[in-house]
Design a protein around this motif. Structure first.
Motif, PDB file in Angstrom:
ATOM      1  N   ASN A  68       0.829  -1.206   0.000  1.00  0.00           N
ATOM      2  CA  ASN A  68       0.000   0.000   0.000  1.00  0.00           C
ATOM      3  C   ASN A  68       0.863   1.256   0.000  1.00  0.00           C
ATOM      4  OD1 ASN A  68      -2.486  -1.247  -0.098  1.00  0.00           O
ATOM      5  ND2 ASN A  68      -2.814  -1.225   2.118  1.00  0.00           N
ATOM      6  N   SER A  69       1.963   1.226   0.760  1.00  0.00           N
ATOM      7  CA  SER A  69       2.868   2.379   0.782  1.00  0.00           C
ATOM      8  C   SER A  69       3.506   2.602  -0.584  1.00  0.00           C
ATOM      9  CB  SER A  69       3.962   2.156   1.840  1.00  0.00           C
ATOM     10  OG  SER A  69       3.412   2.076   3.139  1.00  0.00           O
ATOM     11  N   LEU A  70       3.883   1.525  -1.260  1.00  0.00           N
ATOM     12  CA  LEU A  70       4.463   1.645  -2.598  1.00  0.00           C
ATOM     13  C   LEU A  70       3.448   2.212  -3.582  1.00  0.00           C
ATOM     14  CD1 LEU A  70       6.441  -1.721  -2.772  1.00  0.00           C
ATOM     15  CD2 LEU A  70       7.384   0.565  -2.423  1.00  0.00           C
ATOM     16  N   ASP A  71       2.190   1.768  -3.474  1.00  0.00           N
ATOM     17  CA  ASP A  71       1.143   2.295  -4.358  1.00  0.00           C
ATOM     18  C   ASP A  71       0.892   3.777  -4.088  1.00  0.00           C
ATOM     19  OD1 ASP A  71       0.775  -0.108  -5.631  1.00  0.00           O
ATOM     20  OD2 ASP A  71      -0.864  -0.762  -4.332  1.00  0.00           O
ATOM     21  N   ALA A  72       1.183   4.226  -2.865  1.00  0.00           N
ATOM     22  CA  ALA A  72       0.994   5.639  -2.520  1.00  0.00           C
ATOM     23  C   ALA A  72       2.160   6.506  -2.977  1.00  0.00           C
ATOM     24  CB  ALA A  72       0.795   5.789  -1.017  1.00  0.00           C
ATOM     25  N   GLY A  73       3.138   5.917  -3.666  1.00  0.00           N
ATOM     26  CA  GLY A  73       4.262   6.691  -4.186  1.00  0.00           C
ATOM     27  C   GLY A  73       5.337   6.991  -3.169  1.00  0.00           C
ATOM     28  N   SER A 108       1.614   9.653  -0.528  1.00  0.00           N
ATOM     29  CA  SER A 108       0.636  10.718  -0.762  1.00  0.00           C
ATOM     30  C   SER A 108      -0.385  10.844   0.365  1.00  0.00           C
ATOM     31  CB  SER A 108      -0.110  10.455  -2.076  1.00  0.00           C
ATOM     32  OG  SER A 108      -0.741   9.186  -2.048  1.00  0.00           O
ATOM     33  N   GLY A 109      -0.451   9.855   1.262  1.00  0.00           N
ATOM     34  CA  GLY A 109      -1.380   9.934   2.375  1.00  0.00           C
ATOM     35  C   GLY A 109      -2.816   9.624   1.978  1.00  0.00           C
ATOM     36  N   ILE A 110      -3.709   9.674   2.965  1.00  0.00           N
ATOM     37  CA  ILE A 110      -5.127   9.379   2.753  1.00  0.00           C
ATOM     38  C   ILE A 110      -5.949  10.624   3.067  1.00  0.00           C
ATOM     39  CG2 ILE A 110      -7.054   7.878   3.405  1.00  0.00           C
ATOM     40  CD1 ILE A 110      -5.005   5.837   4.366  1.00  0.00           C
ATOM     41  N   ARG A 150      -5.768  -4.827  16.774  1.00  0.00           N
ATOM     42  CA  ARG A 150      -6.086  -3.444  17.144  1.00  0.00           C
ATOM     43  C   ARG A 150      -5.281  -2.551  16.217  1.00  0.00           C
ATOM     44  NH1 ARG A 150      -5.850  -6.135  22.277  1.00  0.00           N
ATOM     45  NH2 ARG A 150      -7.891  -6.005  23.326  1.00  0.00           N
ATOM     46  N   LEU A 151      -5.976  -1.899  15.307  1.00  0.00           N
ATOM     47  CA  LEU A 151      -5.307  -1.163  14.230  1.00  0.00           C
ATOM     48  C   LEU A 151      -5.568   0.325  14.348  1.00  0.00           C
ATOM     49  CD1 LEU A 151      -4.995  -2.124  10.538  1.00  0.00           C
ATOM     50  CD2 LEU A 151      -6.104   0.046  11.062  1.00  0.00           C
ATOM     51  N   SER A 152      -4.538   1.116  14.057  1.00  0.00           N
ATOM     52  CA  SER A 152      -4.689   2.569  14.022  1.00  0.00           C
ATOM     53  C   SER A 152      -3.979   3.117  12.787  1.00  0.00           C
ATOM     54  CB  SER A 152      -4.112   3.210  15.285  1.00  0.00           C
ATOM     55  OG  SER A 152      -2.714   3.022  15.351  1.00  0.00           O
ATOM     56  N   ILE A 153      -4.571   4.151  12.208  1.00  0.00           N
ATOM     57  CA  ILE A 153      -4.010   4.803  11.023  1.00  0.00           C
ATOM     58  C   ILE A 153      -3.863   6.285  11.319  1.00  0.00           C
ATOM     59  CG2 ILE A 153      -4.306   5.314   8.584  1.00  0.00           C
ATOM     60  CD1 ILE A 153      -6.106   2.907   8.336  1.00  0.00           C
ATOM     61  N   ALA A 154      -2.665   6.796  11.137  1.00  0.00           N
ATOM     62  CA  ALA A 154      -2.412   8.240  11.224  1.00  0.00           C
ATOM     63  C   ALA A 154      -1.867   8.681   9.879  1.00  0.00           C
ATOM     64  CB  ALA A 154      -1.411   8.542  12.334  1.00  0.00           C
ATOM     65  N   THR A 155      -2.439   9.745   9.306  1.00  0.00           N
ATOM     66  CA  THR A 155      -2.063  10.126   7.946  1.00  0.00           C
ATOM     67  C   THR A 155      -2.252  11.616   7.719  1.00  0.00           C
ATOM     68  OG1 THR A 155      -2.485   9.660   5.600  1.00  0.00           O
ATOM     69  CG2 THR A 155      -4.381   9.661   7.079  1.00  0.00           C
ATOM     70  N   ARG A 156      -1.530  12.120   6.744  1.00  0.00           N
ATOM     71  CA  ARG A 156      -1.764  13.482   6.258  1.00  0.00           C
ATOM     72  C   ARG A 156      -1.590  13.464   4.752  1.00  0.00           C
ATOM     73  NH1 ARG A 156       1.950  18.513   7.762  1.00  0.00           N
ATOM     74  NH2 ARG A 156       2.524  18.559   5.571  1.00  0.00           N
ATOM     75  N   ALA A 157      -2.639  13.816   4.049  1.00  0.00           N
ATOM     76  CA  ALA A 157      -2.610  13.782   2.588  1.00  0.00           C
ATOM     77  C   ALA A 157      -1.804  14.961   2.049  1.00  0.00           C
ATOM     78  CB  ALA A 157      -4.033  13.819   2.039  1.00  0.00           C
ATOM     79  N   ALA A 158      -1.273  14.784   0.847  1.00  0.00           N
ATOM     80  CA  ALA A 158      -0.517  15.862   0.199  1.00  0.00           C
ATOM     81  C   ALA A 158      -1.426  17.069  -0.004  1.00  0.00           C
ATOM     82  CB  ALA A 158       0.031  15.374  -1.146  1.00  0.00           C
ATOM     83  N   GLY A 159      -0.939  18.240   0.364  1.00  0.00           N
ATOM     84  CA  GLY A 159      -1.715  19.471   0.206  1.00  0.00           C
ATOM     85  C   GLY A 159      -2.584  19.816   1.390  1.00  0.00           C
ATOM     86  N   GLU A 160      -2.714  18.890   2.358  1.00  0.00           N
ATOM     87  CA  GLU A 160      -3.522  19.154   3.545  1.00  0.00           C
ATOM     88  C   GLU A 160      -2.664  19.836   4.615  1.00  0.00           C
ATOM     89  OE1 GLU A 160      -6.798  18.594   4.118  1.00  0.00           O
ATOM     90  OE2 GLU A 160      -7.012  18.000   2.010  1.00  0.00           O
ATOM     91  N   SER A 161      -3.293  20.682   5.410  1.00  0.00           N
ATOM     92  CA  SER A 161      -2.552  21.434   6.439  1.00  0.00           C
ATOM     93  C   SER A 161      -2.425  20.665   7.747  1.00  0.00           C
ATOM     94  CB  SER A 161      -3.252  22.770   6.713  1.00  0.00           C
ATOM     95  OG  SER A 161      -4.602  22.548   7.136  1.00  0.00           O
ATOM     96  N   ALA A 162      -3.235  19.616   7.929  1.00  0.00           N
ATOM     97  CA  ALA A 162      -3.210  18.862   9.182  1.00  0.00           C
ATOM     98  C   ALA A 162      -3.423  17.390   8.896  1.00  0.00           C
ATOM     99  CB  ALA A 162      -4.296  19.375  10.142  1.00  0.00           C
ATOM    100  N   GLY A 163      -2.998  16.570   9.874  1.00  0.00           N
ATOM    101  CA  GLY A 163      -3.179  15.139   9.744  1.00  0.00           C
ATOM    102  C   GLY A 163      -4.365  14.655  10.555  1.00  0.00           C
ATOM    103  N   TRP A 164      -4.755  13.394  10.305  1.00  0.00           N
ATOM    104  CA  TRP A 164      -5.888  12.790  10.990  1.00  0.00           C
ATOM    105  C   TRP A 164      -5.557  11.343  11.324  1.00  0.00           C
ATOM    106  CZ3 TRP A 164     -10.363  15.649  11.978  1.00  0.00           C
ATOM    107  CH2 TRP A 164     -10.422  16.910  11.358  1.00  0.00           C
ATOM    108  N   SER A 165      -6.287  10.823  12.331  1.00  0.00           N
ATOM    109  CA  SER A 165      -6.063   9.433  12.716  1.00  0.00           C
ATOM    110  C   SER A 165      -7.397   8.747  12.987  1.00  0.00           C
ATOM    111  CB  SER A 165      -5.169   9.336  13.949  1.00  0.00           C
ATOM    112  OG  SER A 165      -5.796   9.903  15.081  1.00  0.00           O
ATOM    113  N   ILE A 166      -7.364   7.414  12.885  1.00  0.00           N
ATOM    114  CA  ILE A 166      -8.560   6.604  13.095  1.00  0.00           C
ATOM    115  C   ILE A 166      -8.128   5.277  13.684  1.00  0.00           C
ATOM    116  CG2 ILE A 166      -8.539   5.531  10.809  1.00  0.00           C
ATOM    117  CD1 ILE A 166     -11.572   5.794  10.747  1.00  0.00           C
ATOM    118  N   PRO A 200       3.318  14.159   9.802  1.00  0.00           N
ATOM    119  CA  PRO A 200       3.851  14.691   8.546  1.00  0.00           C
ATOM    120  C   PRO A 200       3.165  14.036   7.356  1.00  0.00           C
ATOM    121  CG  PRO A 200       5.381  13.120   9.486  1.00  0.00           C
ATOM    122  CD  PRO A 200       4.289  13.310  10.499  1.00  0.00           C
ATOM    123  N   GLN A 201       3.447  14.554   6.148  1.00  0.00           N
ATOM    124  CA  GLN A 201       2.830  13.956   4.958  1.00  0.00           C
ATOM    125  C   GLN A 201       3.213  12.487   4.863  1.00  0.00           C
ATOM    126  OE1 GLN A 201       3.220  15.999   1.151  1.00  0.00           O
ATOM    127  NE2 GLN A 201       3.268  14.026   0.102  1.00  0.00           N
ATOM    128  N   GLY A 202       2.240  11.644   4.587  1.00  0.00           N
ATOM    129  CA  GLY A 202       2.457  10.211   4.531  1.00  0.00           C
ATOM    130  C   GLY A 202       1.485   9.496   5.458  1.00  0.00           C
TER     131      GLY A 202
END
Length: 599
Positions: A33-38, A61-63, A107-123, A140-142
């Motif tokens: 998935n990381s490779l597909d995200a560039g 590129s993040g989500i 127990r899974l967690s995702i933290a991400t920041r998409a390219a062009g976004e000013s802030a990151g998010w987690s779930i 950071p971005q990614g």
């Protein structure tokens, strides 16, 4: 029990049984998935063999924050949106099953920041149906994905996990496979907060070889041949190890199709056929190869874990791989140099293959009193090749200042214990196993004789009827020309009956029915068969072995030099028919080390 709809959680856990086999499977899915995200940098942290923690961090590129909840939903993906895109898919993943399957058993967690976004998010998800709403996160971005307590809610699956050391070994192997497929990405791996390896970007050939050396060992890099070949819509590149670097098991075989590592029977058979003449039985070749072709020509949607592929024209792919490797291995002979950056084969610069010995070397040679019991006529070809030039020609060459160049294997100095030939070339000392070298030369001449002439066949006194399936009978008639070329005459008596009327002369006494069935089996699987050629080659190899010069047979200087010149002209002469090396080079620096010169 009545038919009922399964709960989404149970559906995901069933899917996890196909996708998430062990912690290494999680690594594969997340890194892909990381490779597909560039991503150009991927960091993997493991604790307790992946059972306690798996963390994958990338700079891709993040989500998008609006897509975070969908990321943990079954069959939700950003890779494809139609059947046409599925048929042309180039991404590593495309089903949208990995993240929800992993989330259902951990127990899974995702933290991400998409390219062009000013802030990151987690779930986060805890293995149930409930998924927490996205919350702001200083990231950071990614993307960073953490998988904790794998299989905590499926005790039966957790029992099948091996020891921490074993599971981490599978993780390390999996990440090595991914790192060998993408030299444009840096990888790092740590276990229990200790760094295992860190691989920087490897864009240039020398950097790629450094990564190969770090992952597969320096001995592999020292023995590899780099290749790059294209034909029509197919391209094959990578590295194959010389036959002398063979393995007792198939643990160093990496094959990638459009960047995806696969384990394909068709590919394995083509490689095995190419190495047929140069390996011991039971030994396996080592290679890292990349096949690129139009995505329309290959179906990757075959296996849930995407380990297998199906080629639209399997015969074309098989033939291309076989011919390319067969050609490269045929050029492994003295005096040939392979450019590691282009794969081009050329004569070693500054060396030629003259048949005349250098006057200065031969003039100072003392008689060694070596005699042979065989007639000189048996070695007439060697004498003709090594016939010395007239004295007047030597004087003219010396006057004009044009000295003959030393050939790759140099000129013979002596014979050691009736087994080895000692020779001197420009680099230093050459040691030749005379029986192994002569066996390869004789074998290649036998094969050339059969290739240039029709394989002789011998009619059977009583034709042999063989009961087969209707499909096999159809294939036998369809490939009747192939049977005839190989010296085997096969006709059809009925819808499910074939008759063998003749077999190759060299295979007299063989089980004709077994031979026919084996050939038909090869044609069904691979679209062709090399079985008769392989069987004939085994007979020719035995003949070459018995007909080659034996140990303790004394050779004259002319005979030894004639053998060296024949080696320089013979394909695959770097190894004998069984994969043993036929010669080694000891350069001056190696000899100096033996005597501590310059220390």
């Amino acid at each position: 029990m009545r038919i009922q709809a399964l709960s989404p959680q149970l559906i995901n856990q069933i899917a996890a049984g196909e996708v998430v086999e062990r912690p290494a499977s999680v690594i594969k899915e997340l890194v892909e998935n990381s490779l597909d995200a560039g991503a150009t940098r991927i960091e993997v942290d493991i604790e307790q063999g992946g059972g306690k923690l798996i963390r994958v961090r990338d700079n891709g590129s993040g989500i998008h924050p609006d897509d975070l909840a969908l990321a943990l939903s079954r069959h939700a993906t950003s890779k494809i949106s139609s059947l046409e895109e599925l048929e042309r898919v180039n991404s590593m993943g495309f089903r949208g099953e990995a993240l929800p399957s992993i989330s259902s058993v951990s127990r899974l967690s995702i933290a991400t920041r998409a390219a062009g976004e000013s802030a990151g998010w987690s779930i986060t998800g805890d293995g149930g149906d409930q998924i927490t709403p996205p919350v702001p996160d200083a990231h950071p971005q990614g993307t960073t994905i953490e998988v904790r307590d794998l299989f905590y809610n499926t005790p039966a699956r957790r029992k099948f996990m091996r020891t921490e050391k074993t599971e981490f070994g599978h993780i390390e192997t999996q990440l090595k496979r991914l790192a060998l497929g993408r030299f444009d990405v840096s990888f790092s791996l740590s276990h229990n907060r200790k760094e295992v390896f860190s691989l920087p970007l490897a864009g240039r050939p020398m950097e790629q070889e450094r990564r190969l050396s770090g992952l597969l060992g320096s001995s592999f890099v020292e023995q590899v041949i780099h290749l790059e070949r294209e034909q029509a819509d197919l391209s094959l590149r990578g590295w194959i190890a010389r036959p002398v670097f063979s393995r007792s098991q198939a643990d160093m075989q990496y094959f990638y199709v459009n960047g995806r590592m696969v384990r394909d029977k068709l590919v394995a058979h083509a490689v095995r056929q190419a190495f047929q003449d140069v390996l011991f039985h039971g030994r396996h070749p080592a290679y890292v190869l990349y096949l690129d072709l139009d995505p329309m020509l290959v179906d990757v949607n075959v296996h849930p874990a995407k380990h297998e592929v199906r080629f639209r024209d399997s015969r074309m792919v098989h033939g291309f791989i076989y011919r390319t490797l067969h050609h490269m291995l045929a050029e492994t002979k003295p005096g040939q140099e392979i450019d590691k950056s282009t794969g081009e084969i050329r004569l070693v610069e500054g060396e030629s293959l003259p048949s005349e010995p250098k006057p200065e070397v031969m003039a100072h040679q003392r008689p060694l009193g070596l005699h042979v019991k065989e007639r000189q006529a048996d070695y007439q070809s060697s004498f003709d090749i090594q016939r010395p030039v007239e004295l007047t020609e030597e004087k003219e060459a010396l006057v004009e200042g044009t000295e003959p160049q030393i050939p790759p294997l140099g000129y013979a100095l002596a014979q050691l214990k009736g087994i080895y030939i000692l020779a001197e070339n420009e680099a230093g000392l050459i040691l030749v196993d005379m029986h192994a070298a002569h066996e390869r030369i004789t074998y290649e001449r036998f094969k050339q004789g059969f290739e240039h002439g029709r394989i002789s066949s011998q009619p059977l006194l009583v034709p042999l009827s063989v009961a087969v399936s209707a499909r096999e009978a159809d294939l036998a008639i369809e490939h009747q020309v192939l049977f005839e070329e190989l010296g085997m005459e096969v006709d059809r008596l009925g819808s499910e009956t074939l008759v063998v009327r003749a077999i190759p002369v060299l295979l007299h006494g063989t089980d004709a029915e077994k031979l026919l069935r084996d050939m038909l089996s090869d044609i069904v699987v691979h679209g062709t068969s090399e079985r008769i050629r392989n069987d004939i080659n085994e007979v020719l190899a035995t003949m070459a072995c018995h007909g080659s010069v034996r140990a303790n047979r004394r050779l004259t200087m002319e005979e030894m030099n004639g053998l060296l010149r024949d080696m320089e002209r013979t394909d695959r002469s770097d190894q004998c028919n069984h994969g043993r090396p036929t010669w080694i080079q000891l350069d001056l620096s190696s000899l100096d080390k033996l005597f501590l010169r310059g220390q």
